[in-house]
Design a protein around this motif. Sequence first.
Motif, PDB file in Angstrom:
ATOM      1  N   LEU A  17      48.469  26.740  47.033  1.00 29.06           N
ATOM      2  CA  LEU A  17      49.344  27.906  47.111  1.00 29.06           C
ATOM      3  C   LEU A  17      49.654  28.488  45.737  1.00 29.06           C
ATOM      4  N   SER A  18      49.466  27.699  44.683  1.00 29.39           N
ATOM      5  CA  SER A  18      49.702  28.253  43.344  1.00 29.39           C
ATOM      6  C   SER A  18      48.590  29.218  42.943  1.00 29.39           C
ATOM      7  N   VAL A  19      47.365  28.980  43.415  1.00 31.96           N
ATOM      8  CA  VAL A  19      46.228  29.804  42.998  1.00 31.96           C
ATOM      9  C   VAL A  19      46.410  31.282  43.346  1.00 31.96           C
ATOM     10  N   PRO A  20      46.707  31.640  44.590  1.00 34.53           N
ATOM     11  CA  PRO A  20      46.899  33.060  44.886  1.00 34.53           C
ATOM     12  C   PRO A  20      48.084  33.667  44.135  1.00 34.53           C
ATOM     13  N   ALA A  21      49.061  32.851  43.785  1.00 37.13           N
ATOM     14  CA  ALA A  21      50.236  33.371  43.084  1.00 37.13           C
ATOM     15  C   ALA A  21      49.888  33.886  41.693  1.00 37.13           C
ATOM     16  N   PHE A  22      48.927  33.268  41.002  1.00 37.02           N
ATOM     17  CA  PHE A  22      48.594  33.758  39.661  1.00 37.02           C
ATOM     18  C   PHE A  22      47.244  34.468  39.583  1.00 37.02           C
ATOM     19  N   THR A  23      46.450  34.441  40.660  1.00 40.10           N
ATOM     20  CA  THR A  23      45.170  35.145  40.640  1.00 40.10           C
ATOM     21  C   THR A  23      45.192  36.442  41.428  1.00 40.10           C
ATOM     22  N   ASP A  24      46.234  36.645  42.226  1.00 37.63           N
ATOM     23  CA  ASP A  24      46.326  37.817  43.094  1.00 37.63           C
ATOM     24  C   ASP A  24      45.135  37.882  44.055  1.00 37.63           C
ATOM     25  N   SER A  25      44.730  36.722  44.560  1.00 35.31           N
ATOM     26  CA  SER A  25      43.629  36.662  45.509  1.00 35.31           C
ATOM     27  C   SER A  25      44.106  36.046  46.813  1.00 35.31           C
ATOM     28  N   ALA A  26      43.317  36.206  47.846  1.00 30.36           N
ATOM     29  CA  ALA A  26      43.662  35.684  49.164  1.00 30.36           C
ATOM     30  C   ALA A  26      43.441  34.178  49.230  1.00 30.36           C
ATOM     31  N   LEU A  27      44.095  33.542  50.177  1.00 33.18           N
ATOM     32  CA  LEU A  27      43.942  32.100  50.379  1.00 33.18           C
ATOM     33  C   LEU A  27      42.488  31.712  50.641  1.00 33.18           C
ATOM     34  N   HIS A  48      35.644  32.279  43.150  1.00 35.85           N
ATOM     35  CA  HIS A  48      34.358  32.768  43.645  1.00 35.85           C
ATOM     36  C   HIS A  48      34.526  33.569  44.919  1.00 35.85           C
ATOM     37  N   THR A  49      33.494  34.330  45.225  1.00 38.81           N
ATOM     38  CA  THR A  49      33.341  34.952  46.536  1.00 38.81           C
ATOM     39  C   THR A  49      32.049  34.385  47.120  1.00 38.81           C
ATOM     40  N   PRO A  50      31.848  34.488  48.416  1.00 39.97           N
ATOM     41  CA  PRO A  50      30.632  33.916  49.003  1.00 39.97           C
ATOM     42  C   PRO A  50      29.347  34.456  48.364  1.00 39.97           C
ATOM     43  N   ARG A  53      29.412  37.818  43.671  1.00 42.64           N
ATOM     44  CA  ARG A  53      29.364  39.103  42.962  1.00 42.64           C
ATOM     45  C   ARG A  53      30.710  39.473  42.352  1.00 42.64           C
ATOM     46  N   GLN A  54      31.776  38.793  42.779  1.00 46.17           N
ATOM     47  CA  GLN A  54      33.105  39.109  42.271  1.00 46.17           C
ATOM     48  C   GLN A  54      33.802  37.859  41.738  1.00 46.17           C
ATOM     49  N   CYS A  55      33.053  36.953  41.136  1.00 49.14           N
ATOM     50  CA  CYS A  55      33.639  35.757  40.543  1.00 49.14           C
ATOM     51  C   CYS A  55      34.444  36.167  39.315  1.00 49.14           C
ATOM     52  N   ARG A  56      35.589  35.508  39.122  1.00 53.56           N
ATOM     53  CA  ARG A  56      36.462  35.859  38.009  1.00 53.56           C
ATOM     54  C   ARG A  56      37.020  34.613  37.347  1.00 53.56           C
ATOM     55  N   LEU A  57      37.328  34.747  36.057  1.00 55.94           N
ATOM     56  CA  LEU A  57      38.022  33.706  35.315  1.00 55.94           C
ATOM     57  C   LEU A  57      39.489  34.078  35.228  1.00 55.94           C
ATOM     58  N   HIS A  58      40.364  33.099  35.430  1.00 55.89           N
ATOM     59  CA  HIS A  58      41.807  33.324  35.394  1.00 55.89           C
ATOM     60  C   HIS A  58      42.445  32.329  34.439  1.00 55.89           C
ATOM     61  N   SER A  59      43.342  32.814  33.630  1.00 54.75           N
ATOM     62  CA  SER A  59      44.142  31.936  32.788  1.00 54.75           C
ATOM     63  C   SER A  59      45.191  31.284  33.681  1.00 54.75           C
ATOM     64  N   PRO A 110      58.183  36.422  45.005  1.00 57.59           N
ATOM     65  CA  PRO A 110      57.224  37.525  44.907  1.00 57.59           C
ATOM     66  C   PRO A 110      55.812  37.011  45.121  1.00 57.59           C
ATOM     67  N   LEU A 111      55.154  37.493  46.168  1.00 52.70           N
ATOM     68  CA  LEU A 111      53.802  37.061  46.466  1.00 52.70           C
ATOM     69  C   LEU A 111      52.901  38.285  46.537  1.00 52.70           C
ATOM     70  N   ALA A 112      51.636  38.101  46.232  1.00 52.67           N
ATOM     71  CA  ALA A 112      50.670  39.208  46.309  1.00 52.67           C
ATOM     72  C   ALA A 112      50.534  39.649  47.759  1.00 52.67           C
ATOM     73  N   GLY A 113      50.215  40.932  47.952  1.00 58.39           N
ATOM     74  CA  GLY A 113      50.078  41.473  49.292  1.00 58.39           C
ATOM     75  C   GLY A 113      48.984  40.807  50.088  1.00 58.39           C
ATOM     76  N   SER A 114      47.921  40.384  49.439  1.00 58.31           N
ATOM     77  CA  SER A 114      46.791  39.768  50.139  1.00 58.31           C
ATOM     78  C   SER A 114      46.943  38.262  50.267  1.00 58.31           C
ATOM     79  N   PHE A 115      48.061  37.729  49.857  1.00 61.07           N
ATOM     80  CA  PHE A 115      48.272  36.288  49.776  1.00 61.07           C
ATOM     81  C   PHE A 115      47.994  35.556  51.082  1.00 61.07           C
ATOM     82  N   LEU A 116      48.455  36.098  52.178  1.00 61.05           N
ATOM     83  CA  LEU A 116      48.327  35.390  53.448  1.00 61.05           C
ATOM     84  C   LEU A 116      47.007  35.642  54.156  1.00 61.05           C
ATOM     85  N   ALA A 117      46.170  36.514  53.614  1.00 60.76           N
ATOM     86  CA  ALA A 117      44.863  36.773  54.235  1.00 60.76           C
ATOM     87  C   ALA A 117      43.964  35.575  53.975  1.00 60.76           C
ATOM     88  N   CYS A 118      43.128  35.280  54.928  1.00 60.13           N
ATOM     89  CA  CYS A 118      42.233  34.127  54.759  1.00 60.13           C
ATOM     90  C   CYS A 118      40.812  34.526  55.045  1.00 60.13           C
TER      91      CYS A 118
END
Length: 118
Positions: A17-27, A48-50, A53-59, A110-118
């Motif tokens: 649950l910490s990952v989406p909080a600082f990456t702004d990505s879905a579960l 990563h994405t499947p 094509r949209q892999c990202r590095l996050h601090s 405060p959670l990202a809007g896409s947080f609960l999407a899976c």
Amino acid sequence: MAAALATLAHPLTAGGLSVPAFTDSALGRLRWIRDLDLTPDISVLKTHTPSHRQCRLHSVPAWARPLLAAARAHHRLAPSPGGYVFAPLFPAEAKHLRAHAQRLAETGLPLAGSFLAC
């Protein structure tokens, strides 16, 4: 945020649950995170994405590092630690994980809007 997540008993749930909080990505992005996607000092995480094509590095913020360290340790201590760190969270369509995320959202965090999407 860290205090609320630390109250969760399971290291995979709290770390996951910490990952989406600082990456702004879905579960759903959790399903692709491997042990090697975290630097040894847990300061950088690659998501990563499947299609890759949209892999990202996050601090990784300081508050999330102990949570991800615990998730990594849990993964390494598993009977067969190969594969994805958060894979055990997904067999039941991540219902348990989403339930905890919803509970945290109801506390006003405060959670990202896409947080609960899976």
